[in-house]
Design a protein around this motif. Structure first.
Motif, PDB file in Angstrom:
ATOM      1  N   TYR A  33      -7.805 -12.189   6.727  1.00 53.56           N
ATOM      2  CA  TYR A  33      -7.052 -12.565   6.078  1.00 53.56           C
ATOM      3  C   TYR A  33      -7.123 -12.275   5.013  1.00 53.56           C
ATOM      4  O   TYR A  33      -6.330 -11.463   4.347  1.00 53.56           O
ATOM      5  N   LYS A  34      -8.168 -12.121   4.444  1.00 54.62           N
ATOM      6  CA  LYS A  34      -9.035 -11.498   3.275  1.00 54.62           C
ATOM      7  C   LYS A  34      -8.359 -10.176   3.149  1.00 54.62           C
ATOM      8  O   LYS A  34      -7.685  -9.895   2.107  1.00 54.62           O
ATOM      9  N   GLU A  35      -8.380  -9.330   4.142  1.00 49.97           N
ATOM     10  CA  GLU A  35      -8.885  -8.035   4.012  1.00 49.97           C
ATOM     11  C   GLU A  35      -7.549  -7.499   4.194  1.00 49.97           C
ATOM     12  O   GLU A  35      -7.074  -6.471   3.764  1.00 49.97           O
ATOM     13  N   ASN A  36      -6.999  -7.827   4.997  1.00 48.02           N
ATOM     14  CA  ASN A  36      -5.708  -7.266   5.908  1.00 48.02           C
ATOM     15  C   ASN A  36      -4.487  -8.277   5.447  1.00 48.02           C
ATOM     16  O   ASN A  36      -2.905  -7.663   5.489  1.00 48.02           O
ATOM     17  N   MET A  37      -4.056  -9.886   5.096  1.00 49.64           N
ATOM     18  CA  MET A  37      -3.204  -9.694   5.183  1.00 49.64           C
ATOM     19  C   MET A  37      -2.538 -10.454   3.666  1.00 49.64           C
ATOM     20  O   MET A  37      -1.326 -11.591   4.097  1.00 49.64           O
ATOM     21  N   ARG A  38      -3.675 -10.356   3.089  1.00 49.99           N
ATOM     22  CA  ARG A  38      -2.413 -10.720   1.146  1.00 49.99           C
ATOM     23  C   ARG A  38      -2.123 -10.280   0.832  1.00 49.99           C
ATOM     24  O   ARG A  38      -2.261  -8.722   1.522  1.00 49.99           O
ATOM     25  N   GLU A  39      -0.603 -10.701   0.087  1.00 51.30           N
ATOM     26  CA  GLU A  39       0.321  -9.774  -0.444  1.00 51.30           C
ATOM     27  C   GLU A  39      -0.056 -10.141  -1.966  1.00 51.30           C
ATOM     28  O   GLU A  39      -1.139 -10.749  -2.029  1.00 51.30           O
ATOM     29  N   ASN A  40       0.089  -8.814  -2.987  1.00 52.60           N
ATOM     30  CA  ASN A  40      -0.268  -9.507  -4.367  1.00 52.60           C
ATOM     31  C   ASN A  40      -0.269 -10.405  -4.497  1.00 52.60           C
ATOM     32  O   ASN A  40       1.425 -11.058  -4.597  1.00 52.60           O
ATOM     33  N   GLY A  41      -0.929 -10.856  -5.648  1.00 51.65           N
ATOM     34  CA  GLY A  41      -1.073 -12.992  -5.943  1.00 51.65           C
ATOM     35  C   GLY A  41      -1.212 -13.441  -5.358  1.00 51.65           C
ATOM     36  O   GLY A  41      -1.451 -14.727  -6.023  1.00 51.65           O
ATOM     37  N   ASP A  42      -1.505 -12.924  -4.283  1.00 56.02           N
ATOM     38  CA  ASP A  42      -2.059 -14.311  -2.676  1.00 56.02           C
ATOM     39  C   ASP A  42      -3.730 -14.330  -3.283  1.00 56.02           C
ATOM     40  O   ASP A  42      -4.507 -14.129  -3.987  1.00 56.02           O
TER      41      ASP A  42
END
Length: 342
Positions: free
Chosen positions: A269-278
């Protein structure tokens, strides 16, 4: 005719919405006025009784109660006047009161002796919109104590989690979690999926138990890593922390494989699912039994991964059971600090 129905429906919807909004404003205004009156009455009673519980002071209260009750009704009974006086003593600063909380909320909050705990419940109740019953459950299940056992020190829950301040993940992790609302029945055919289904069936109650800021995202979230398929039991997003929260459910004692698997999910999730600001995601292994040493040795000194193992209790524990559980958590936490300082 269709055009007439359409116009009528639109007009009805607008009027209905206006009525609802007006009722809410009136209710809020009445509630705010009631709180202000009760606080002012409490202030006046406290001045007369001079903060003492003497026969003289009690007689004054009874005489005032008799006269007010005769003119304004049973809301000014002797016991209610005592509650108003206590209300003023507990919430001495009127500006600290929330107009969104009712008198029934405050009557429950006044029973909380610890000022830090009372402040926690007041803020959380205001922010989350807890009903009186939900507030009572949070206090009964020691929600404040179950939260601060994961913290290095008692800190207020700040209203801002932005800027360069470290994200206070631990202030949102409870241990243990109490899941009595699932009504879980143990049997040979009982599996993690039964807990998961129970959570989905009682999602509102589970989110209340998780704490403030959580919203449901997915169940059995499928991810594919180099052709291998994996499924995360539950995924939430916390809009205060601005991060995903991944939850895996385990029936028995937590194992190093469970922690390792959760670490993989969090890294994905850290590498693939985070959006800007997450912010970085959180992983929680929700298990029937914890082993803090296994968690500590599995994760090692990795301070960049936020993974927690929390115990769940499938029934409403007694106060003594909860205190024992919290003492165990505190002892484990103290041992962890000692190991880090060695």
């Amino acid at each position: 005719m269709l055009e007439l129905d359409k116009v009528s429906l639109h007009l009805y919807s607008e009027i209905r919405q206006n009525i609802i909004q007006l009722r809410q404003k009136i209710k809020s205004a009445v509630n705010s006025g009631m709180i202000q009156i009760y606080w002012e009455i409490g202030r006046q009673l406290d001045l007369v009784s001079n903060r003492t519980e003497t026969d003289y002071g009690n007689n004054i209260l009874q005489n005032v109660s008799d006269k007010l009750s005769k003119e304004f009704g049973s809301g000014f009974s002797y016991s209610n006047l005592r509650n108003m006086r206590q209300f003023y003593r507990v919430y001495h600063d009127f500006k600290s009161l929330s107009s969104s909380l009712s008198w029934s909320h405050y009557r429950i909050l006044m029973r909380v002796a610890d000022p830090d705990a009372r402040d926690f419940y007041t803020k959380e109740c205001t922010a989350s919109g807890w009903s009186v019953r939900e507030l009572e459950r949070q206090i009964t299940t020691f929600a404040y104590q179950r939260t601060i056992t994961n913290q290095v020190s008692k800190t207020e829950l700040p209203d801002k989690y932005t800027g360069n301040v470290a994200v206070p993940y631990k202030e949102f992790i409870r241990d243990p979690y109490i899941l009595e609302f699932l009504d879980l029945k143990s049997s040979p055919e009982f599996h993690e999926k039964n807990i998961e289904q129970g959570i989905i069936d009682h999602l509102q109650s589970f989110i209340l138990e998780l704490g403030r800021g959580f919203s449901f995202v997915a169940r059995q979230k499928h991810i594919s890593i180099d052709g291998d398929d994996f499924f995360i039991d539950l995924v939430f997003y916390n809009y205060i922390l601005k991060c995903f929260v991944l939850i895996d459910l385990k029936l028995g004692k937590v194992k190093h494989q469970d922690i390792g698997q959760m670490q993989m999910y969090v890294n994905y999730y850290k590498e693939n699912m985070r959006e800007n600001g997450d912010n970085e995601p959180i992983g929680i292994v929700l298990c029937a039994e914890k082993n803090d040493a296994v968690v500590r040795y599995t994760l090692g000194d990795d301070k960049n991964t936020h993974i927690y193992a929390s115990k769940y209790m499938p029934y409403m524990p007694t106060e003594e059971e909860l205190k024992n559980e919290l003492n165990l958590r505190k002892l484990s936490f103290d041992n962890e600090l000692e190991n880090k300082n060695e």
